[in-house]
Motif scaffolding. Structure first.
Motif, PDB file in Angstrom:
ATOM      1  N   SER A 135       0.830  -1.209   0.000  1.00  0.00           N
ATOM      2  CA  SER A 135       0.000   0.000   0.000  1.00  0.00           C
ATOM      3  C   SER A 135       0.862   1.256   0.000  1.00  0.00           C
ATOM      4  O   SER A 135       0.538   2.248  -0.665  1.00  0.00           O
ATOM      5  CB  SER A 135      -0.916  -0.002   1.231  1.00  0.00           C
ATOM      6  OG  SER A 135      -1.751  -1.141   1.238  1.00  0.00           O
ATOM      7  N   SER A 148      -2.245  11.134   3.164  1.00  0.00           N
ATOM      8  CA  SER A 148      -2.722  10.674   4.477  1.00  0.00           C
ATOM      9  C   SER A 148      -2.460   9.181   4.671  1.00  0.00           C
ATOM     10  O   SER A 148      -1.995   8.746   5.722  1.00  0.00           O
ATOM     11  CB  SER A 148      -4.209  10.990   4.623  1.00  0.00           C
ATOM     12  OG  SER A 148      -4.708  10.476   5.838  1.00  0.00           O
ATOM     13  N   LYS A 149      -2.766   8.403   3.620  1.00  0.00           N
ATOM     14  CA  LYS A 149      -2.547   6.952   3.709  1.00  0.00           C
ATOM     15  C   LYS A 149      -1.050   6.627   3.787  1.00  0.00           C
ATOM     16  O   LYS A 149      -0.640   5.687   4.472  1.00  0.00           O
ATOM     17  CB  LYS A 149      -3.165   6.263   2.497  1.00  0.00           C
ATOM     18  CG  LYS A 149      -4.695   6.269   2.511  1.00  0.00           C
ATOM     19  CD  LYS A 149      -5.247   5.553   1.300  1.00  0.00           C
ATOM     20  CE  LYS A 149      -6.783   5.540   1.339  1.00  0.00           C
ATOM     21  NZ  LYS A 149      -7.363   4.880   0.144  1.00  0.00           N
ATOM     22  N   SER A 206       0.914   4.307  -2.859  1.00  0.00           N
ATOM     23  CA  SER A 206       0.722   5.732  -2.550  1.00  0.00           C
ATOM     24  C   SER A 206       1.914   6.559  -3.020  1.00  0.00           C
ATOM     25  O   SER A 206       1.753   7.663  -3.574  1.00  0.00           O
ATOM     26  CB  SER A 206       0.523   5.918  -1.044  1.00  0.00           C
ATOM     27  OG  SER A 206      -0.649   5.256  -0.599  1.00  0.00           O
ATOM     28  N   ASP A 220       0.045   6.848   7.319  1.00  0.00           N
ATOM     29  CA  ASP A 220      -0.428   5.690   8.107  1.00  0.00           C
ATOM     30  C   ASP A 220       0.385   4.441   7.794  1.00  0.00           C
ATOM     31  O   ASP A 220       0.803   3.709   8.697  1.00  0.00           O
ATOM     32  CB  ASP A 220      -1.907   5.433   7.821  1.00  0.00           C
ATOM     33  CG  ASP A 220      -2.800   6.551   8.331  1.00  0.00           C
ATOM     34  OD1 ASP A 220      -2.372   7.280   9.245  1.00  0.00           O
ATOM     35  OD2 ASP A 220      -3.929   6.695   7.813  1.00  0.00           O
ATOM     36  N   TYR A 221       0.621   4.211   6.486  1.00  0.00           N
ATOM     37  CA  TYR A 221       1.346   3.009   6.086  1.00  0.00           C
ATOM     38  C   TYR A 221       2.807   3.061   6.535  1.00  0.00           C
ATOM     39  O   TYR A 221       3.382   2.032   6.944  1.00  0.00           O
ATOM     40  CB  TYR A 221       1.284   2.825   4.566  1.00  0.00           C
ATOM     41  CG  TYR A 221      -0.107   2.556   4.041  1.00  0.00           C
ATOM     42  CD1 TYR A 221      -0.992   1.746   4.755  1.00  0.00           C
ATOM     43  CD2 TYR A 221      -0.541   3.122   2.840  1.00  0.00           C
ATOM     44  CE1 TYR A 221      -2.267   1.504   4.270  1.00  0.00           C
ATOM     45  CE2 TYR A 221      -1.812   2.874   2.351  1.00  0.00           C
ATOM     46  CZ  TYR A 221      -2.678   2.079   3.078  1.00  0.00           C
ATOM     47  OH  TYR A 221      -3.946   1.846   2.604  1.00  0.00           O
ATOM     48  N   GLN A 255      -5.507  12.402  -0.094  1.00  0.00           N
ATOM     49  CA  GLN A 255      -5.837  11.083   0.462  1.00  0.00           C
ATOM     50  C   GLN A 255      -4.617  10.155   0.419  1.00  0.00           C
ATOM     51  O   GLN A 255      -4.350   9.419   1.381  1.00  0.00           O
ATOM     52  CB  GLN A 255      -6.995  10.464  -0.320  1.00  0.00           C
ATOM     53  CG  GLN A 255      -8.347  11.121  -0.048  1.00  0.00           C
ATOM     54  CD  GLN A 255      -9.462  10.502  -0.875  1.00  0.00           C
ATOM     55  OE1 GLN A 255      -9.208   9.812  -1.863  1.00  0.00           O
ATOM     56  NE2 GLN A 255     -10.698  10.749  -0.456  1.00  0.00           N
TER      57      GLN A 255
END
Length: 491
Positions: A48, A190-191, A52, A194-195, A187
């Motif tokens: 992921s 943001s991901k 991104s 997190d990842y 988005q």
């Protein structure tokens, strides 16, 4: 457990081995599963994260590279913290054992009487609290470092994210990207955060756990080394032990500068009763452990039926030996299990167990004219019957004699027995000596007089061997032991 059972007795007499076993058994319940979960989670997060980064890179490659460098830098720092945390936890395993031992002393009946009488519980609790406070201080320091780095990482990411969002808005304003891409890029950003956090945390777990797994595999490898050693060497088997000979045997405990045994030369044959006497620290119990196959000589040779121990399968020999140790185990199990644990694979019937119990006059376990072999001994479990020290020793003796062996060795067999029980024991043991190799260690010269030969030990050496009357005439040290016992009787 299979590895620990394959270790030598000398391994258990080193504190470092206890520390290793404690740490391995404590953490092996969850560490492998934790490692597996962390690997799966990391792989998923990396996929992921890459997606991104690729999407952001299609807009601005330099921004994508900066967003990648920050997590890598943070990961390097976190791995260093993980190494420090592992070393602290690993090095304090000895102190953790001390804490466990203090809990054990404060929560079990064998020590409660003395602690209660001497009012020493508060002192032991203080010792425990002192250890735990030290652990808490270490854990807080590690937690502070983690929190500091997490905060620093969060600030850096927030600054970079803010700058990135501004750049994205400017790109929309000048028409480099469409407004719809603005939402998608934010988005993705943001991901990405997190990842990257997930990857850092999981790699931290993987690194920390892999350090433990290295120690675990090194420990498990001890069994493989022992097995390969047994496979590469051709050992002679032994069925019946008729003669034991020690020639120039010396033994040195690990990390000790002095020999516990020096130049031991003795012969012990079937059909004779041998006593080993001497003062405390003379090497009697060490000699017992050599004779029972638990120790290997540091130098010199031991022969069983003229076969050297270096060429002998010691497991075969140990199957032919039964020993009552001075610190015998009080198994909190049933009466039947307490007796048969010396020979769990034998086909002896319950009736044979009862015959052994009768031979040692275990009437205290026969309230209704028969033994209840399912009787729970000790008070750790429901419906258990607690025994006196002498009664527990009789149980240990029955376990020793239950095993169909060629060699029987008793270490201070009468230490907790009353005079009547002692007389019955030696009557049985003398009878057994007619067809077996039998030995016993004793401080009691009166007991030693029953032996066919007496081995006199002093400071790790055998200074004389003979019968009681012979030794009184020619061995001043033995005469000193005998005279001091007579003096004690008068006093």
């Amino acid at each position: 457990m299979q590895v620990t059972s394959s270790l030598e007795l000398s391994d258990y007499e080193q504190s470092d081995m206890y520390n290793l076993i404690e740490k391995v058994t404590q953490d092996s319940n969850y560490k492998p599963f934790q490692l597996f979960n962390a690997i799966i989670s990391t792989m998923s997060a990396l996929i992921s994260l890459s997606t991104s980064l690729f999407f952001i890179g299609t807009w601005n490659m330099y921004v994508a590279l900066i967003l990648l460098v920050i997590p890598l830098l943070s990961l390097t720092i976190f791995l260093r913290v993980g190494q420090i945390e592992f070393l602290i936890q690993w090095q304090r395993s000895g102190t953790e054992r001390t804490a466990w031992y203090l809990i054990y002393l404060l929560t079990h009946d064998f020590s409660f009487k003395e602690i209660k009488l001497n009012n020493s519980s508060s002192y032991l609790i203080h010792m425990f609290s002192k250890i735990k406070k030290k652990f808490i201080y270490q854990d807080i320091n590690i937690a502070k470092k983690k929190a500091w780095f997490n905060t620093l990482l969060g600030v850096m990411l927030n600054v970079i994210n803010s700058i990135t969002i501004v750049l994205i808005i400017l790109s929309v304003k000048v028409g480099e990207i469409m407004f719809g891409n603005l939402v998608s890029l934010i988005q993705a950003l943001s991901k990405l955060n997190d990842y990257s956090q997930t990857v850092i945390q999981n790699i931290y777990v993987i690194y920390n756990t892999s350090l433990f797994m290295t120690q675990l595999f090194n420990f498990l490898n001890k069994k493989d080394i022992a097995n390969k050693s047994n496979e590469t060497e051709k050992f002679s088997s032994i069925e019946n032990v008729n003669k034991i000979v020690l020639k120039n045997v010396m033994f040195n405990y690990p990390n000790s500068e002095f020999n516990a045994l020096n130049d031991i030369n003795i012969t012990i044959e079937r059909g004779s009763l041998t006593a080993i006497v001497g003062k405390n620290g003379s090497g009697k119990t060490t000699l017992l452990k050599l004779l029972s196959g638990l120790y290997k000589p540091s130098s010199g040779e031991m022969y069983f039926n003229n076969v050297s121990t270096s060429n002998l399968n010691m497991k075969d020999y140990q199957n032919r030996v039964s020993v009552l140790f001075q610190d015998f185990v009080k198994y909190e199990l049933t009466l039947k299990d307490n007796v048969r644990l010396s020979s769990v694979h034998s086909n002896n019937t319950d009736q044979q167990i009862k015959m052994i119990l009768d031979s040692l006059n275990m009437s205290f376990l026969k309230p209704k004219d028969d033994y209840d072999l399912d009787l729970q001994l000790g008070n750790w479990f429901n419906d258990g019957q607690q025994l006196s020290g002498g009664q527990w020793q009789k149980i240990a003796l029955s376990r020793t004699f239950y095993k169909n062996a060629d060699v029987y060795i008793l270490d201070e067999p009468n230490s907790a027995l009353d005079p009547t029980a002692e007389k019955e024991l030696f009557k049985y043991f003398v009878k057994l000596s007619k067809s077996k190799i039998t030995m016993f260690i004793s401080h009691n010269i009166k007991a030693a007089q029953r032996a066919d030969q007496i081995i006199v030990m002093k400071e790790g050496q055998v200074i004389d061997v003979g019968k009681h009357t012979e030794l009184l005439q020619r061995c001043p040290y033995y005469k000193e032991l005998f005279e001091s016992e007579k003096y004690q009787d008068v006093v």
